[in-house]
Design a protein around this motif. Structure first.
Motif, PDB file in Angstrom:
ATOM      1  N   PHE A  92       0.801  -1.132  -0.019  1.00  0.00           N
ATOM      2  CA  PHE A  92      -0.178   0.073  -0.004  1.00  0.00           C
ATOM      3  C   PHE A  92       0.895   1.363  -0.004  1.00  0.00           C
ATOM      4  CE2 PHE A  92      -2.466  -3.291   2.159  1.00  0.00           C
ATOM      5  CZ  PHE A  92      -3.340  -3.275   1.237  1.00  0.00           C
ATOM      6  N   SER A  93       1.234   1.694   1.172  1.00  0.00           N
ATOM      7  CA  SER A  93       2.129   2.855   1.405  1.00  0.00           C
ATOM      8  C   SER A  93       2.565   2.981   2.798  1.00  0.00           C
ATOM      9  CB  SER A  93       1.368   4.247   0.912  1.00  0.00           C
ATOM     10  OG  SER A  93       0.394   4.627   1.841  1.00  0.00           O
ATOM     11  N   CYS A  94       3.512   3.841   2.694  1.00  0.00           N
ATOM     12  CA  CYS A  94       4.067   4.017   4.132  1.00  0.00           C
ATOM     13  C   CYS A  94       3.130   4.751   4.946  1.00  0.00           C
ATOM     14  CB  CYS A  94       5.412   4.791   4.077  1.00  0.00           C
ATOM     15  SG  CYS A  94       6.093   5.171   5.524  1.00  0.00           S
ATOM     16  N   ARG A  95       2.488   5.596   4.611  1.00  0.00           N
ATOM     17  CA  ARG A  95       1.321   6.381   5.437  1.00  0.00           C
ATOM     18  C   ARG A  95       0.366   5.501   5.732  1.00  0.00           C
ATOM     19  NH1 ARG A  95      -0.967  11.397   2.196  1.00  0.00           N
ATOM     20  NH2 ARG A  95       1.032  12.106   2.770  1.00  0.00           N
ATOM     21  N   PHE A  96      -0.093   4.495   4.857  1.00  0.00           N
ATOM     22  CA  PHE A  96      -1.191   3.627   5.302  1.00  0.00           C
ATOM     23  C   PHE A  96      -0.651   2.674   6.453  1.00  0.00           C
ATOM     24  CE2 PHE A  96      -3.032  -0.727   4.905  1.00  0.00           C
ATOM     25  CZ  PHE A  96      -4.342  -0.408   4.894  1.00  0.00           C
ATOM     26  N   SER A  97       0.450   2.179   6.222  1.00  0.00           N
ATOM     27  CA  SER A  97       0.972   1.224   7.515  1.00  0.00           C
ATOM     28  C   SER A  97       0.972   1.938   8.809  1.00  0.00           C
ATOM     29  CB  SER A  97       2.269   0.698   7.073  1.00  0.00           C
ATOM     30  OG  SER A  97       3.148   1.366   6.707  1.00  0.00           O
ATOM     31  N   ILE A  98       1.450   3.311   8.843  1.00  0.00           N
ATOM     32  CA  ILE A  98       1.695   4.177  10.088  1.00  0.00           C
ATOM     33  C   ILE A  98       0.216   4.399  10.341  1.00  0.00           C
ATOM     34  CG2 ILE A  98       2.244   6.449  10.754  1.00  0.00           C
ATOM     35  CD1 ILE A  98       4.485   6.269   8.975  1.00  0.00           C
ATOM     36  N   VAL A  99      -0.710   4.638   9.413  1.00  0.00           N
ATOM     37  CA  VAL A  99      -1.833   4.929  10.362  1.00  0.00           C
ATOM     38  C   VAL A  99      -2.641   3.417  10.868  1.00  0.00           C
ATOM     39  CG1 VAL A  99      -4.499   5.344   9.513  1.00  0.00           C
ATOM     40  CG2 VAL A  99      -2.644   6.944   8.676  1.00  0.00           C
ATOM     41  N   ILE A 100      -2.586   2.355  10.154  1.00  0.00           N
ATOM     42  CA  ILE A 100      -2.841   1.219  10.574  1.00  0.00           C
ATOM     43  C   ILE A 100      -2.290   0.966  11.891  1.00  0.00           C
ATOM     44  CG2 ILE A 100      -3.117  -1.313  10.290  1.00  0.00           C
ATOM     45  CD1 ILE A 100      -5.069   0.193   8.818  1.00  0.00           C
ATOM     46  N   GLY A 101      -0.678   1.162  12.240  1.00  0.00           N
ATOM     47  CA  GLY A 101      -0.363   0.773  13.378  1.00  0.00           C
ATOM     48  C   GLY A 101      -0.703   1.717  14.696  1.00  0.00           C
ATOM     49  N   GLY A 102      -0.895   3.098  13.966  1.00  0.00           N
ATOM     50  CA  GLY A 102      -1.532   3.968  14.959  1.00  0.00           C
ATOM     51  C   GLY A 102      -2.801   3.720  15.714  1.00  0.00           C
ATOM     52  N   ILE A 103      -3.774   3.148  14.676  1.00  0.00           N
ATOM     53  CA  ILE A 103      -5.043   2.643  15.239  1.00  0.00           C
ATOM     54  C   ILE A 103      -5.049   1.551  16.487  1.00  0.00           C
ATOM     55  CG2 ILE A 103      -7.185   1.453  14.415  1.00  0.00           C
ATOM     56  CD1 ILE A 103      -7.004   3.119  11.802  1.00  0.00           C
ATOM     57  N   PHE A 104      -4.205   0.679  16.148  1.00  0.00           N
ATOM     58  CA  PHE A 104      -3.908  -0.619  16.823  1.00  0.00           C
ATOM     59  C   PHE A 104      -3.342  -0.157  18.241  1.00  0.00           C
ATOM     60  CE2 PHE A 104      -3.862  -3.610  13.145  1.00  0.00           C
ATOM     61  CZ  PHE A 104      -4.740  -4.514  13.594  1.00  0.00           C
ATOM     62  N   THR A 105      -2.243   0.924  18.085  1.00  0.00           N
ATOM     63  CA  THR A 105      -1.767   1.413  19.446  1.00  0.00           C
ATOM     64  C   THR A 105      -2.818   2.259  20.236  1.00  0.00           C
ATOM     65  OG1 THR A 105       0.444   1.379  18.130  1.00  0.00           O
ATOM     66  CG2 THR A 105       0.194   2.653  20.270  1.00  0.00           C
ATOM     67  N   THR A 106      -3.343   2.953  19.690  1.00  0.00           N
ATOM     68  CA  THR A 106      -4.335   3.971  20.233  1.00  0.00           C
ATOM     69  C   THR A 106      -5.449   2.846  20.837  1.00  0.00           C
ATOM     70  OG1 THR A 106      -3.964   5.611  18.642  1.00  0.00           O
ATOM     71  CG2 THR A 106      -6.032   5.756  20.010  1.00  0.00           C
TER      72      THR A 106
END
Length: 123
Positions: free
Chosen positions: A84-98
């Motif tokens: 996908f993209s770096c931005r997508f993977s960071i957003v997914i990781g942020g959702i899991f962490t939050t």
């Protein structure tokens, strides 16, 4: 190379218009918050022992699973980056962490703390 081409290269407009500092500062502060919570397992360990009154081995699983999954989920992050993209993977990781941190505030047992703070935060 002609002087006309060189002068055009030197007169490029500022692409980010100063926003690079904002992005860098936000990233730096985000990493401070995230890494501080991940690597303060010993402090959280003492608090979890006092709160849940479970054994030392079971209580240490919260920090161990979180740190372990952080290291072992790197290939999954690479696949998401490539697919996908770096931005997508960071957003997914942020959702899991939050979600992991938010749910950890309300869990009644250490077993759920292992799932929320250990597995969701560590991804």
């Amino acid at each position: 190379m002609s002087s006309e081409i060189q002068s055009k290269r030197l007169k490029r407009p500022d692409i980010d218009r100063g926003w690079a500092w904002v992005v860098m500062t936000a990233t730096y502060l985000g990493m401070i918050v995230y890494c501080t919570t991940l690597y303060m397992g010993g402090v959280f360990y003492i608090a979890l022992l006092d709160r849940y009154k479970e054994g030392e081995a079971k209580t240490s699983l919260v920090g161990a699973i979180s740190s372990g999954l952080l290291c072992f989920s790197a290939p999954l992050g690479g696949v998401l980056n490539n697919r996908f993209s770096c931005r997508f993977s960071i957003v997914i990781g942020g959702i899991f962490t939050t979600a992991g941190f938010a749910l950890s505030a309300f869990v009644p047992t250490l077993d759920w703390m292992i799932v929320t703070s250990g597995a969701l935060v560590g991804k």
